[in-house]
Design an enzyme around this catalytic site. Sequence first.
Site, mmCIF file in Angstrom:
data_model
loop_
_atom_site.group_PDB
_atom_site.id
_atom_site.type_symbol
_atom_site.label_atom_id
_atom_site.label_comp_id
_atom_site.label_asym_id
_atom_site.label_seq_id
_atom_site.Cartn_x
_atom_site.Cartn_y
_atom_site.Cartn_z
ATOM 1 N N ASP A 171 -41.812 53.496 137.179
ATOM 2 C CA ASP A 171 -41.110 54.301 136.172
ATOM 3 C C ASP A 171 -40.066 55.204 136.831
ATOM 4 O O ASP A 171 -39.002 55.448 136.259
ATOM 5 C CB ASP A 171 -42.114 55.159 135.388
ATOM 6 C CG ASP A 171 -43.106 54.298 134.630
ATOM 7 O OD1 ASP A 171 -44.085 54.839 134.091
ATOM 8 O OD2 ASP A 171 -42.899 53.057 134.590
ATOM 9 N N SER A 203 -41.156 38.569 99.227
ATOM 10 C CA SER A 203 -42.557 38.778 99.621
ATOM 11 C C SER A 203 -43.232 37.409 99.668
ATOM 12 O O SER A 203 -42.690 36.424 99.167
ATOM 13 C CB SER A 203 -43.247 39.662 98.575
ATOM 14 O OG SER A 203 -43.000 39.099 97.293
ATOM 15 N N LYS A 262 -50.066 38.092 110.793
ATOM 16 C CA LYS A 262 -49.376 38.928 109.811
ATOM 17 C C LYS A 262 -49.586 40.390 110.238
ATOM 18 O O LYS A 262 -50.645 40.960 110.034
ATOM 19 C CB LYS A 262 -49.946 38.674 108.416
ATOM 20 C CG LYS A 262 -49.122 39.293 107.305
ATOM 21 C CD LYS A 262 -49.575 38.799 105.913
ATOM 22 C CE LYS A 262 -48.773 39.455 104.808
ATOM 23 N NZ LYS A 262 -48.891 40.948 104.837
ATOM 24 N N GLU A 266 -41.318 42.997 111.810
ATOM 25 C CA GLU A 266 -42.315 43.948 111.303
ATOM 26 C C GLU A 266 -42.408 45.089 112.305
ATOM 27 O O GLU A 266 -42.797 44.878 113.465
ATOM 28 C CB GLU A 266 -43.677 43.254 111.144
ATOM 29 C CG GLU A 266 -44.682 44.064 110.350
ATOM 30 C CD GLU A 266 -44.541 43.866 108.834
ATOM 31 O OE1 GLU A 266 -43.626 43.135 108.390
ATOM 32 O OE2 GLU A 266 -45.343 44.463 108.096
HETATM 33 C C1 LIG Z 1 -40.005 58.789 133.677
HETATM 34 C C2 LIG Z 1 -40.348 57.515 132.949
HETATM 35 C C3 LIG Z 1 -39.438 56.463 132.896
HETATM 36 C C4 LIG Z 1 -39.756 55.274 132.231
HETATM 37 C C5 LIG Z 1 -41.000 55.147 131.630
HETATM 38 C C6 LIG Z 1 -41.372 53.882 130.906
HETATM 39 N N1 LIG Z 1 -40.459 52.781 131.259
HETATM 40 C C7 LIG Z 1 -40.629 52.154 132.454
HETATM 41 C C8 LIG Z 1 -39.817 51.092 132.785
HETATM 42 C C9 LIG Z 1 -40.017 50.381 134.087
HETATM 43 N N2 LIG Z 1 -40.913 50.867 134.919
HETATM 44 O O1 LIG Z 1 -39.339 49.365 134.313
HETATM 45 C C10 LIG Z 1 -38.799 50.644 131.901
HETATM 46 C C11 LIG Z 1 -38.643 51.296 130.685
HETATM 47 C C12 LIG Z 1 -39.488 52.397 130.364
HETATM 48 O O2 LIG Z 1 -39.372 53.020 129.277
HETATM 49 C C13 LIG Z 1 -41.920 56.213 131.665
HETATM 50 C C14 LIG Z 1 -43.265 56.081 130.989
HETATM 51 C C15 LIG Z 1 -41.584 57.401 132.328
#
Ligand SMILES: Cc1ccc(Cn2cc(C(N)=O)ccc2=O)c(C)c1
Length: 317
Positions: free
Chosen positions: A32, A81, A113, A168
């Site tokens: 992250d 629907s 679904k 959805e």
């Molecule tokens: C600081 C931070 C940055 C990103 C994320 C979550 N995340 C990670 C990635 C990744 N690892 O490829 C890609 C998109 C994303 O939304 C968190 C929870 C916290």
Amino acid sequence: KQSANKRAHELHELINTYNYEYNVLDKPSVPDSEYDRLMQELLKLEEAFPELKTSDSPTQRVGGTVLAAFQKVVHKTPMLSLGNAFNETDLRDFDRRVKQAVGDDVQYVVELKIDGLAVSLRYENGLFVQGATRGDGTTGEDITENLKTIRSIPLRLKKELSFEVRGEAFMPKKSFEKLNELRLQLEEEPFANPRNAAAGSIRQLDPKIAAKRNLDIFVYSIADLGGTGVEKHSEALDLLEEVGFKTNQERRKCETIEQVLNIIEDLQEKRANLSYDIDGIVIKVDSLAQQEELGFTAKSPRWAIAYKFPAEEVMTK
Ligand SMILES: Cc1ccc(Cn2cc(C(N)=O)ccc2=O)c(C)c1
């Protein structure tokens, strides 16, 4: 300037790829912190060169403005629907009606679904331009800003297609439980179920609130298949996956209604272990030519039916 443009393009590619791995495939290839570093770099670049802040930039997912109200959107293709089946007899009747109309050479696609709310996503030349609720099937509400906060909705497709996609939107079970815990702590009314929570979240006038609700989506059809050259519903789902959408992986192709009945058994057993609520399965005739032949009743397609699971006994904790 030119190099800033080039670097911004590279960052879009990287961030979109990592976002896809994390939110659609659930298989991130970088930590992250690395994703966050790239986002921070793009934010700084866009501060220095505001013209780089394009509508499809990953930094533009959570809009700033709080809407006063939702605009109305008329769907180009009505969002209909589904008729319901509640038992094996209903399903065999459906199969018989289909075969009377198009002959015995019929294949079905069976899909879960999802118990959320139906939304429509419009793309022009590969760019996400507008999203709307189902509404009354003809007119819905413009919730584009809130849909942009759903990370598994691509802001730019891998192909420059112009079409309308149906899906959805839902709130995963774990997000639902966390949200209700928070609401109880804040002495706010908890949501009755994930579907209500998703509906309440996606209709927030402030996108910053919607962005915190951890909504997700499975797309399940292309409304105007026009020039895609696709001849089967199963091919449409594969195309949606190829261009970057999140589709549900539990779908199965069936040659006979017998196979459909067996799969219903399997999926009913899987229900409790899924990370999201479902309220049944959807059975569709796979051939688009046969769908065309079968057409619609006043409000539902003749080429599809929803098999509803018996209501689950509510486990009061
Ligand atoms: C600081 C931070 C940055 C990103 C994320 C979550 N995340 C990670 C990635 C990744 N690892 O490829 C890609 C998109 C994303 O939304 C968190 C929870 C916290």
